[in-house]
Motif scaffolding. Structure first.
Motif, PDB file in Angstrom:
ATOM      1  N   LEU A  98       0.867  -1.180   0.000  1.00 11.73           N
ATOM      2  CA  LEU A  98       0.000   0.000   0.000  1.00 11.73           C
ATOM      3  C   LEU A  98       0.903   1.228   0.000  1.00 11.73           C
ATOM      4  CD1 LEU A  98      -2.938   1.068   0.134  1.00 11.73           C
ATOM      5  CD2 LEU A  98      -2.563   1.389   2.576  1.00 11.73           C
ATOM      6  N   SER A  99       1.133   1.769  -1.180  1.00 10.97           N
ATOM      7  CA  SER A  99       2.000   2.927  -1.344  1.00 10.97           C
ATOM      8  C   SER A  99       1.123   4.182  -1.331  1.00 10.97           C
ATOM      9  CB  SER A  99       2.790   2.755  -2.644  1.00 10.97           C
ATOM     10  OG  SER A  99       3.725   3.780  -2.799  1.00 10.97           O
ATOM     11  N   VAL A 100       1.465   5.166  -2.106  1.00  9.37           N
ATOM     12  CA  VAL A 100       0.680   6.404  -2.128  1.00  9.37           C
ATOM     13  C   VAL A 100       0.864   7.072  -3.489  1.00  9.37           C
ATOM     14  CG1 VAL A 100       2.520   7.857  -1.151  1.00  9.37           C
ATOM     15  CG2 VAL A 100       0.137   8.472  -0.747  1.00  9.37           C
ATOM     16  N   ARG A 101      -0.154   7.833  -3.901  1.00 13.12           N
ATOM     17  CA  ARG A 101      -0.046   8.567  -5.168  1.00 13.12           C
ATOM     18  C   ARG A 101       1.250   9.392  -5.211  1.00 13.12           C
ATOM     19  NH1 ARG A 101      -0.356  13.497  -5.342  1.00 13.12           N
ATOM     20  NH2 ARG A 101      -1.614  13.725  -3.461  1.00 13.12           N
ATOM     21  N   GLY A 102       1.934   9.332  -6.318  1.00 12.94           N
ATOM     22  CA  GLY A 102       3.121  10.158  -6.492  1.00 12.94           C
ATOM     23  C   GLY A 102       4.400   9.541  -5.962  1.00 12.94           C
ATOM     24  N   ALA A 103       4.311   8.352  -5.359  1.00 18.11           N
ATOM     25  CA  ALA A 103       5.497   7.767  -4.708  1.00 18.11           C
ATOM     26  C   ALA A 103       6.617   7.494  -5.699  1.00 18.11           C
ATOM     27  CB  ALA A 103       5.123   6.483  -3.979  1.00 18.11           C
ATOM     28  N   ALA A 104       6.272   7.184  -6.935  1.00 20.31           N
ATOM     29  CA  ALA A 104       7.321   6.823  -7.902  1.00 20.31           C
ATOM     30  C   ALA A 104       8.268   7.991  -8.132  1.00 20.31           C
ATOM     31  CB  ALA A 104       6.681   6.392  -9.221  1.00 20.31           C
ATOM     32  N   ARG A 105       7.712   9.219  -8.097  1.00 24.53           N
ATOM     33  CA  ARG A 105       8.519  10.377  -8.488  1.00 24.53           C
ATOM     34  C   ARG A 105       8.997  11.211  -7.309  1.00 24.53           C
ATOM     35  NH1 ARG A 105       4.110  10.348 -11.543  1.00 24.53           N
ATOM     36  NH2 ARG A 105       3.183  11.959 -10.244  1.00 24.53           N
ATOM     37  N   ASN A 106       8.517  10.926  -6.099  1.00 23.98           N
ATOM     38  CA  ASN A 106       8.821  11.812  -4.977  1.00 23.98           C
ATOM     39  C   ASN A 106       9.673  11.117  -3.910  1.00 23.98           C
ATOM     40  OD1 ASN A 106       8.887  13.531  -2.824  1.00 23.98           O
ATOM     41  ND2 ASN A 106       6.688  13.965  -2.796  1.00 23.98           N
ATOM     42  N   PRO A 107      10.992  11.324  -3.957  1.00 22.00           N
ATOM     43  CA  PRO A 107      11.878  10.620  -3.015  1.00 22.00           C
ATOM     44  C   PRO A 107      11.705  11.083  -1.569  1.00 22.00           C
ATOM     45  CG  PRO A 107      13.145  12.008  -4.534  1.00 22.00           C
ATOM     46  CD  PRO A 107      11.706  12.159  -4.919  1.00 22.00           C
ATOM     47  N   LEU A 108      10.940  12.179  -1.347  1.00 18.58           N
ATOM     48  CA  LEU A 108      10.701  12.617   0.036  1.00 18.58           C
ATOM     49  C   LEU A 108       9.714  11.700   0.742  1.00 18.58           C
ATOM     50  CD1 LEU A 108      10.375  16.478  -0.484  1.00 18.58           C
ATOM     51  CD2 LEU A 108      12.335  15.200   0.415  1.00 18.58           C
ATOM     52  N   LEU A 109       8.922  10.965  -0.030  1.00 18.65           N
ATOM     53  CA  LEU A 109       7.938  10.065   0.592  1.00 18.65           C
ATOM     54  C   LEU A 109       8.619   8.755   0.988  1.00 18.65           C
ATOM     55  CD1 LEU A 109       5.038  10.542  -1.994  1.00 18.65           C
ATOM     56  CD2 LEU A 109       5.045  11.329   0.389  1.00 18.65           C
ATOM     57  N   PRO A 110       8.400   8.286   2.243  1.00 19.32           N
ATOM     58  CA  PRO A 110       8.997   6.996   2.627  1.00 19.32           C
ATOM     59  C   PRO A 110       8.584   5.866   1.691  1.00 19.32           C
ATOM     60  CG  PRO A 110       7.954   8.068   4.517  1.00 19.32           C
ATOM     61  CD  PRO A 110       7.636   8.906   3.317  1.00 19.32           C
ATOM     62  N   HIS A 111       7.354   5.968   1.152  1.00 20.91           N
ATOM     63  CA  HIS A 111       6.861   4.921   0.245  1.00 20.91           C
ATOM     64  C   HIS A 111       7.761   4.769  -0.978  1.00 20.91           C
ATOM     65  CE1 HIS A 111       3.635   6.868   2.465  1.00 20.91           C
ATOM     66  NE2 HIS A 111       2.981   5.721   2.466  1.00 20.91           N
ATOM     67  N   HIS A 112       8.394   5.865  -1.407  1.00 20.81           N
ATOM     68  CA  HIS A 112       9.296   5.809  -2.562  1.00 20.81           C
ATOM     69  C   HIS A 112      10.433   4.831  -2.263  1.00 20.81           C
ATOM     70  CE1 HIS A 112      11.617   7.552  -5.971  1.00 20.81           C
ATOM     71  NE2 HIS A 112      12.657   7.320  -5.189  1.00 20.81           N
ATOM     72  N   GLY A 113      11.032   4.994  -1.071  1.00 19.45           N
ATOM     73  CA  GLY A 113      12.147   4.122  -0.700  1.00 19.45           C
ATOM     74  C   GLY A 113      11.696   2.677  -0.509  1.00 19.45           C
ATOM     75  N   ILE A 114      10.499   2.484   0.013  1.00 19.20           N
ATOM     76  CA  ILE A 114      10.001   1.107   0.222  1.00 19.20           C
ATOM     77  C   ILE A 114       9.741   0.446  -1.134  1.00 19.20           C
ATOM     78  CG2 ILE A 114       8.202  -0.303   1.282  1.00 19.20           C
ATOM     79  CD1 ILE A 114       7.848   2.013   3.341  1.00 19.20           C
ATOM     80  N   GLU A 115       9.161   1.201  -2.065  1.00 17.19           N
ATOM     81  CA  GLU A 115       8.963   0.632  -3.413  1.00 17.19           C
ATOM     82  C   GLU A 115      10.306   0.190  -4.000  1.00 17.19           C
ATOM     83  OE1 GLU A 115       6.817   3.072  -6.166  1.00 17.19           O
ATOM     84  OE2 GLU A 115       4.956   3.056  -4.994  1.00 17.19           O
ATOM     85  N   ARG A 116      11.317   1.066  -3.878  1.00 15.51           N
ATOM     86  CA  ARG A 116      12.646   0.724  -4.433  1.00 15.51           C
ATOM     87  C   ARG A 116      13.214  -0.514  -3.761  1.00 15.51           C
ATOM     88  NH1 ARG A 116      11.472   4.847  -7.220  1.00 15.51           N
ATOM     89  NH2 ARG A 116      10.176   3.178  -8.006  1.00 15.51           N
ATOM     90  N   LEU A 117      13.036  -0.561  -2.415  1.00 14.95           N
ATOM     91  CA  LEU A 117      13.545  -1.706  -1.642  1.00 14.95           C
ATOM     92  C   LEU A 117      12.918  -3.009  -2.146  1.00 14.95           C
ATOM     93  CD1 LEU A 117      15.396  -1.614   0.884  1.00 14.95           C
ATOM     94  CD2 LEU A 117      13.344  -1.529   2.294  1.00 14.95           C
ATOM     95  N   LEU A 118      11.624  -2.992  -2.355  1.00  7.86           N
ATOM     96  CA  LEU A 118      10.923  -4.199  -2.829  1.00  7.86           C
ATOM     97  C   LEU A 118      11.386  -4.567  -4.236  1.00  7.86           C
ATOM     98  CD1 LEU A 118       7.331  -3.369  -1.534  1.00  7.86           C
ATOM     99  CD2 LEU A 118       8.767  -5.263  -0.742  1.00  7.86           C
ATOM    100  N   GLU A 119      11.525  -3.540  -5.077  1.00  8.79           N
ATOM    101  CA  GLU A 119      11.896  -3.814  -6.475  1.00  8.79           C
ATOM    102  C   GLU A 119      13.301  -4.397  -6.567  1.00  8.79           C
ATOM    103  OE1 GLU A 119      11.214  -0.009  -8.308  1.00  8.79           O
ATOM    104  OE2 GLU A 119       9.067  -0.119  -7.805  1.00  8.79           O
ATOM    105  N   ALA A 120      14.186  -3.975  -5.634  1.00  4.74           N
ATOM    106  CA  ALA A 120      15.571  -4.467  -5.673  1.00  4.74           C
ATOM    107  C   ALA A 120      15.735  -5.795  -4.938  1.00  4.74           C
ATOM    108  CB  ALA A 120      16.494  -3.412  -5.042  1.00  4.74           C
ATOM    109  N   SER A 121      14.672  -6.249  -4.252  1.00  4.68           N
ATOM    110  CA  SER A 121      14.822  -7.390  -3.341  1.00  4.68           C
ATOM    111  C   SER A 121      14.761  -8.743  -4.042  1.00  4.68           C
ATOM    112  CB  SER A 121      13.691  -7.363  -2.302  1.00  4.68           C
ATOM    113  OG  SER A 121      12.451  -7.634  -2.944  1.00  4.68           O
ATOM    114  N   GLY A 122      14.251  -8.757  -5.269  1.00  5.35           N
ATOM    115  CA  GLY A 122      14.027 -10.043  -5.924  1.00  5.35           C
ATOM    116  C   GLY A 122      12.638 -10.591  -5.638  1.00  5.35           C
TER     117      GLY A 122
END
Ligand code: NAP
Length: 281
Positions: A98-122
């Motif tokens: 459960l992320s949030v609107r705009g998370a892909a483009r906004n590194p200030l949102l913690p959800h941005h980092g969590i999305e990246r973490l999941l994507e890099a995790s395999g």
């Protein structure tokens, strides 16, 4: 088995109730005894993102996870890295975040980092990026509406395609129980965008008394929040949310939610009708 994190909260509760009867579910609570009613046929487990000793039992036999970021956890790697690694070790097949609107483009949102973490995790991920919940009018704005007939927010004339968290939960349940959502991100919005002056009109009509939209500057908004006893951190988050709306960043309407649900999203007027009692004095 599907593990639902944040089970005692607004979104997790709705996700759990939509999964009930569709799949075996395990509900994660920091304190299972305090976790409320929940789905009656679901297992309960003690789980804390900050306590890795709770991960193994929570993840035993789990194929899919509904991952919620509790509002106070703001450091993606530190707060979520250990659990992401544990999901990988446990062989979890899919994580619906459960992320949030705009998370892909906004590194200030913690959800941005969590999305990246999941994507890099395999891990196989699905990101749900909802716009602001309609339920905010029944939670953070509730007392102002009920007691003072006012909505306070520094949103200017900005419009927001508010989404009903019950629909978001319906979309989560679909993506957790059907194939075809792997490595996909969905922006979940309502079917129409509203300015807060329009929301005030809808509330006035439903409640039969005038509700006004107050559009303070940011310092006045933060002072109002403090005076109402809300923590500064919440005031700052709300300022960010409504500044985005003021700048026109929250008005987009996407087809993703209707496609996932197979029906139009809940209209704001219907949501207000369903919740009317929370604003009655
Ligand atoms: N409100 C909106 O408009 C909106 C829009 C888009 C996205 N979102 C996102 O939705 C998320 C919030 O969802 P929500 O409204 O359902 O939140 P919520 O009602 O505040 O619930 C938070 C949940 O997290 C649990 N929790 C807190 N700390 C924990 C920890 N250390 N370990 C495990 N669980 C913990 C809480 O359990 P306890 O009962 O133990 O505290 C509770 O079940 C946020 O990430 C937010 O950014 C919100």
């Amino acid at each position: 088995m599907i593990l639902v994190t944040g089970s005692s909260g607004l979104a997790g509760r709705e996700v759990a109730s939509r999964l009930a009867g569709r799949a075996p579910v395990r509900l994660a609570f920091r304190d299972p005894a305090q976790g409320g009613e929940g789905a009656t046929d679901a297992e309960r487990v003690r789980f804390d993102f900050g306590d890795p000793s709770t991960f193994e039992a929570a993840l035993r036999g789990v194929g899919r996870v509904f991952l919620l970021r509790p509002p106070r956890l703001a450091r993606p790697r530190r707060d979520f890295g250990p659990f992401v690694a544990a999901m990988r070790r446990a062989g979890v097949g899919q994580v619906v975040f459960l992320s949030v609107r705009g998370a892909a483009r906004n590194p200030l949102l913690p959800h941005h980092g969590i999305e990246r973490l999941l994507e890099a995790s395999g891990l196989t991920w699905t990101h749900l990026r909802p716009n602001d919940f309609m339920q905010n009018f029944a939670t953070v704005h509730r007392a102002d509406i009920r007691d003072r007939d006012e909505i306070w927010a520094p949103a200017g004339r900005g419009r927001t395609s508010f989404v009903d968290v019950r629909d978001v939960a319906g979309a989560a349940a679909r993506t957790l129980t059907e194939p075809g959502h792997e490595r996909r991100a969905y922006t979940l919005t309502g079917g129409e965008a509203f300015g807060l002056a329009e929301v005030a009109v809808l509330l006035s009509e439903a409640l039969g008394r005038p509700v006004a939209y107050r559009n303070p500057g940011i310092p006045a908004f933060l002072r109002h929040n403090r005076a109402a006893g809300r923590p500064l951190a919440l005031g700052l988050v709300m300022t960010g949310v409504y500044t985005a709306a003021r700048l026109g960043l929250a008005a987009e309407v996407t087809p993703d939610l209707a496609r996932l649900l197979g029906r139009p999203p809940t209209a704001l007027r219907s949501f207000i009708g369903d919740c009317e009692a929370v604003w009655r004095r």
